[in-house]
Structures are given as structure tokens and as C-alpha cells.
Design an enzyme around this catalytic site. Sequence first.
Site, PDB file in Angstrom:
ATOM      1  N   CYS A  12      35.666  39.420  33.191  1.00 14.60           N
ATOM      2  CA  CYS A  12      37.128  39.675  33.431  1.00 14.60           C
ATOM      3  C   CYS A  12      37.648  39.078  34.867  1.00 14.60           C
ATOM      4  CB  CYS A  12      37.499  41.199  33.454  1.00 14.60           C
ATOM      5  SG  CYS A  12      36.986  41.778  34.886  1.00 14.60           S
ATOM      6  N   GLU A  13      38.519  38.579  34.907  1.00 15.36           N
ATOM      7  CA  GLU A  13      38.974  37.693  36.092  1.00 15.36           C
ATOM      8  C   GLU A  13      39.239  38.591  37.427  1.00 15.36           C
ATOM      9  OE1 GLU A  13      42.171  35.051  34.788  1.00 15.36           O
ATOM     10  OE2 GLU A  13      43.864  36.479  35.073  1.00 15.36           O
ATOM     11  N   HIS A  14      39.515  40.072  36.876  1.00 17.94           N
ATOM     12  CA  HIS A  14      39.982  40.794  38.000  1.00 17.94           C
ATOM     13  C   HIS A  14      38.839  41.560  38.921  1.00 17.94           C
ATOM     14  CE1 HIS A  14      43.499  41.208  35.056  1.00 17.94           C
ATOM     15  NE2 HIS A  14      43.933  40.746  36.089  1.00 17.94           N
ATOM     16  N   HIS A  15      37.576  41.594  38.011  1.00 17.96           N
ATOM     17  CA  HIS A  15      36.495  42.125  38.629  1.00 17.96           C
ATOM     18  C   HIS A  15      35.061  41.495  38.609  1.00 17.96           C
ATOM     19  CE1 HIS A  15      39.449  45.548  37.648  1.00 17.96           C
ATOM     20  NE2 HIS A  15      39.067  45.994  38.831  1.00 17.96           N
TER      21      HIS A  15
ATOM     22  N   GLN B 187      41.434  39.641  28.044  1.00 16.19           N
ATOM     23  CA  GLN B 187      41.162  39.391  26.833  1.00 16.19           C
ATOM     24  C   GLN B 187      42.529  38.879  26.103  1.00 16.19           C
ATOM     25  OE1 GLN B 187      39.350  42.906  25.148  1.00 16.19           O
ATOM     26  NE2 GLN B 187      40.359  42.727  23.217  1.00 16.19           N
TER      27      GLN B 187
ATOM     28  N   CYS C 182      34.510  46.700  33.557  1.00 19.14           N
ATOM     29  CA  CYS C 182      35.224  47.214  34.745  1.00 19.14           C
ATOM     30  C   CYS C 182      36.058  48.592  34.592  1.00 19.14           C
ATOM     31  CB  CYS C 182      36.325  46.235  35.282  1.00 19.14           C
ATOM     32  SG  CYS C 182      37.442  45.716  33.962  1.00 19.14           S
TER      33      CYS C 182
ATOM     34  N   HIS D  49      35.125  46.536  28.361  1.00 19.15           N
ATOM     35  CA  HIS D  49      35.294  45.984  29.670  1.00 19.15           C
ATOM     36  C   HIS D  49      34.546  46.602  30.720  1.00 19.15           C
ATOM     37  CE1 HIS D  49      38.980  43.080  28.615  1.00 19.15           C
ATOM     38  NE2 HIS D  49      38.648  43.993  27.448  1.00 19.15           N
TER      39      HIS D  49
HETATM   40 ZN   LIG Z   1      38.366  43.946  35.392  1.00 17.34          ZN
END
Ligand SMILES: [Zn+2]
Length: 202
Positions: free
Chosen positions: A93-96, A134, A164, A162
Site C-alpha cells: 500500500c502506498e500509505h504505509h 487496491q 496496514c 491490507h
Molecule cells: Zn496502508
Amino acid sequence: MKFVKDVAKTQLNKDQITDQQAEEAFRTILKWIGEDPSREGLFETPKRVVKAFKEYFKGYHQDPMINLKKTFSDVDGYDDMVVEKNISLESHCEHHIAPIIGVVHVAYIPKTKVVGISKLARTVEVFSKRLQTQERLTMQIAKTLMEGLEAKGVAVTINAAHQCMTMRGIKKEKATTVTNCFLGSFKEDLSYQNRYLRLIAK
Ligand SMILES: [Zn+2]
């Protein structure tokens, strides 16, 4: 017309970071979490992490259309959907930068061209080996197949966990996320869409 913007190339040329610089950055992170990066067990870790990252993110160096260039038209007029189920998915994931683990189901209805079945999984691979959401991953796979195969329709479903969400934050370890994209006949004709959904549910 280009459906999918290839962000990878522009990002890459901007600044070339060397492996050594990346290793140094991981050494800094090791110190920051309270570790001693010079102890025996960790000494080679930054090098290993850089190597692993090259694998996790190799999709930035791959052109998704290359896999779809070689097609076949000698299929005795086959014109129904081709469904490839349960393609394993490992992305981040690009956030975490946390793993996204799951499966992808892909279907297309050929117009004149069919493609080697492994190429569907390769298309999934190119986009999953990048930082992702996703939703975007689902769309990129679908649009690339639609364009690359000049298909009558494409359907893509992703069911993934996910990390995260399962390992940190809200910690819902059983939660999975399902996303769908239907293009062409799969969007316009619900009988196609329903047959596809029945086939992937089995
Ligand atoms: Zn994430």
C-alpha cells in the site's frame, strides 16, 4: 489512446538514487527504531532490504503493454470469456508501504485476439509490484487488458487483506477488501457480468 498513465518512467528519471544511498537510509531507520546497525545480525540488513525492495517494486521498470504484444488469432472463432481465477497478489500500500496480500480474478472477452494465459498474470504482476491502492490497481489491470487486447470486455476483481489494517491501526485481522472493475460487455451486459461473478465464486 493511452488509457493508463505510465507514471513510472517520469519518476525514475528525476533523481537516480544509488543502492548505497538507499542502504544508508535503511541504516538510519534501524538507528531510529533503537537498533545498532553495526551489530552482526543487522550488518548486512540494509543491503538485504534494498535487494528485497528491488523485487517488491520491480514493476516501476516494466512496461505493462509488452506482455500483451504477442497475441494469437487462430482459436477457431472462440468468442466467449476467458477467466483466469485466483492469481496470487502481493503488493504494497502506498500509505504505509505495508503488504497487500490476496487474489486477483481476471476475465476478458476477445474480439479477434487472444493472449497466452500467463500474460494475464504478468499484467497483474507489473502493476502490483509498485506502491498501490487496491482501487487503482484494479483499474490499471482492467484498462491495460482492455487496451492491449482490444477486447470486447474486461472484468477484474481483487480480494485482498491490507496489513496496514490487520497488523496496525484498527487491527481487524480478518477484514478483506473486494474491488471490481467491469469494462465493455461486462459493464453493458449484466448476463456476462453475472456469469463471470458465478464463475469466480466457485
Ligand atoms: Zn496502508
